[in-house]
Every structure is written in C-alpha cells, then in structure tokens.
Design a protein around this motif. Structure first.
Motif, PDB file in Angstrom:
ATOM      1  N   ARG A   1     -48.636 -21.567  18.151  1.00  0.00           N
ATOM      2  CA  ARG A   1     -48.937 -22.992  17.996  1.00  0.00           C
ATOM      3  C   ARG A   1     -48.667 -23.745  19.297  1.00  0.00           C
ATOM      4  NH1 ARG A   1     -45.983 -23.455  12.186  1.00  0.00           N
ATOM      5  NH2 ARG A   1     -47.809 -23.337  10.827  1.00  0.00           N
ATOM      6  N   LEU A   2     -47.552 -23.420  19.944  1.00  0.00           N
ATOM      7  CA  LEU A   2     -47.199 -24.089  21.198  1.00  0.00           C
ATOM      8  C   LEU A   2     -48.261 -23.838  22.264  1.00  0.00           C
ATOM      9  CD1 LEU A   2     -45.236 -25.681  22.945  1.00  0.00           C
ATOM     10  CD2 LEU A   2     -44.000 -23.547  23.398  1.00  0.00           C
ATOM     11  N   ALA A   3     -48.677 -22.571  22.401  1.00  0.00           N
ATOM     12  CA  ALA A   3     -49.710 -22.236  23.374  1.00  0.00           C
ATOM     13  C   ALA A   3     -51.023 -22.929  23.041  1.00  0.00           C
ATOM     14  CB  ALA A   3     -49.910 -20.721  23.423  1.00  0.00           C
ATOM     15  N   ALA A   4     -51.355 -22.989  21.741  1.00  0.00           N
ATOM     16  CA  ALA A   4     -52.602 -23.629  21.318  1.00  0.00           C
ATOM     17  C   ALA A   4     -52.590 -25.118  21.639  1.00  0.00           C
ATOM     18  CB  ALA A   4     -52.812 -23.419  19.819  1.00  0.00           C
ATOM     19  N   VAL A   5     -51.447 -25.774  21.460  1.00  0.00           N
ATOM     20  CA  VAL A   5     -51.356 -27.207  21.762  1.00  0.00           C
ATOM     21  C   VAL A   5     -51.490 -27.456  23.260  1.00  0.00           C
ATOM     22  CG1 VAL A   5     -49.799 -29.198  21.751  1.00  0.00           C
ATOM     23  CG2 VAL A   5     -50.043 -27.800  19.700  1.00  0.00           C
TER      24      VAL A   5
END
Length: 217
Positions: free
Chosen positions: A72-76
C-alpha cells in the motif's frame, strides 16, 4: 478548467479527512460489532476491524499484513508520481478525479495499517477504544487493523427454492462491510473501466489534433 496537480491533492485530502474522521469517531464511540440503523433495512453503521484487504479479505497472517502494508505504501508513493505525470500530459478531468479517488482510498487504509496499532487501545465487545492510551496501543508499526463500518444489507432473507444452487438458503445482499476509503477505490476503478474509451480516447484525439496543427513562425 483543466484539473491541476494541486486539485488532485485537494481531492485526496478531502477524501482522507472524511475517511479518517469517520474512523476516529467509530473507534472512540462504538464497541466492536456494535451497529445502529441509518435507514431501516438497508443502511447500517456496523463496526468491525480487519487485518487484511478491502471488504474484509485476508492476506497471509502477520507476515502477509506487513507485505500488504508495504505494498500500500509503495502504491501511494508511486500513485502520487503517476498522477503528476497524468496532469503534465494533459489527461482529462474525469480520469484525474477517478485516479485521485483511488489514491485517496489507498492512502486512507494505509494510515490505519501503519498507525492505528500505535495510537489506539484494543477494540472489544464491552468498551470503546482509547486514543493514545497510557500503556501504548494494541499493536506495532505496520500492524494496525483497518476500520470498517458501512453496511448495506439491501436484501436479507431466504431465497426462493427455484433459484439455482442457492435456492432455500439464507442470503444477504450486500454482505461486505467497508469504509469510505474502500468506496473511493471502488468508484474510481469502476468508473475508469466503464468510461475508459472516453477518458483515453479524448486524450488521444487531442494529441492527434495538436500534431496536425500547422507550425507558425
């Protein structure tokens, strides 16, 4: 007026404020599994938590939760960069709004996963969670649970016997409980799928028209 990158940021911030404000209120005012009706028979606020993906889906225990949170962090992070690229390339307002909703939804659930275990006490059936409890939160960094509360059991009852495979079974539609962030992601993704020809077709037509313009000295 074309959407600019600052408009994208404002959309993300607005969705995040709504998502996190509702989650904070739910956490500090409701017991686990408590519910109350908004509109009888089809819309309820029902408080649950999940340690997995959207709509309560699970993903591989503690290790899977860390992987999911990091994803999720990478996607954001990549999402903000990609949205800036779309703005720079002149894509239309519709696509940018949908992208902003998806980005905001991912960021909303990321906040839960990263920080809620640190800032809230554990939720149970008998008392509400405490914000910044003296003894620390219920989990560690990256191990927070996502708060869900929106429940739309539009139909609830036994299916007719003639329904294939499920005839006579007790059935609820729509069963999943979700949050504002999940809803933002769903609206963004579905809208892009439905209107993809319009979103991308208009952009390609615009580029083609620009290439055909005569060069002026």
């Amino acid at each position: 007026m074309p959407l600019k990158y600052r408009h994208v940021i404002w959309i993300v911030v607005l969705v995040l404020v709504i998502d996190q404000a509702l989650k904070f209120w739910i956490k500090t005012h409701m017991n686990f599994n408590q519910e109350f009706n908004i509109f009888p028979n089809w819309f309820r606020i029902h408080f649950i938590e999940n340690d997995g993906m959207a709509y309560g889906m699970k993903f591989g225990g503690d290790a899977g939760k860390v992987v999911l949170t990091l994803f999720r962090l990478a996607a954001v992070v990549l999402g903000f960069r990609y949205m800036k690229k779309l703005v720079t390339q002149g894509y239309g307002t519709g696509l940018l709004i949908c992208g902003s909703l998806i980005l905001a939804g991912a960021a909303g659930n990321l906040i839960d996963s990263m920080f809620y275990g640190l800032i809230f006490s554990a939720t149970n059936y008998y008392e509400v969670a405490k914000f910044l409890p003296p003894g620390g939160g219920y989990g560690t960094f990256l191990h927070g649970n996502v708060v869900d509360m929106l429940y739309f059991p539009i139909y609830e009852g036994y299916l007719p016997k003639w329904v294939p495979f499920k005839g006579g079974d007790y059935f609820i539609f729509f069963r999943p409980i979700f949050n504002v962030a999940d809803a933002a992601i769903s609206v963004g993704v579905i809208s892009i799928l439905v209107f993809q020809k319009r979103f991308f077709g208009k952009h390609h037509e615009k580029l083609a028209a620009q290439e055909q313009l005569p060069v002026t000295k």
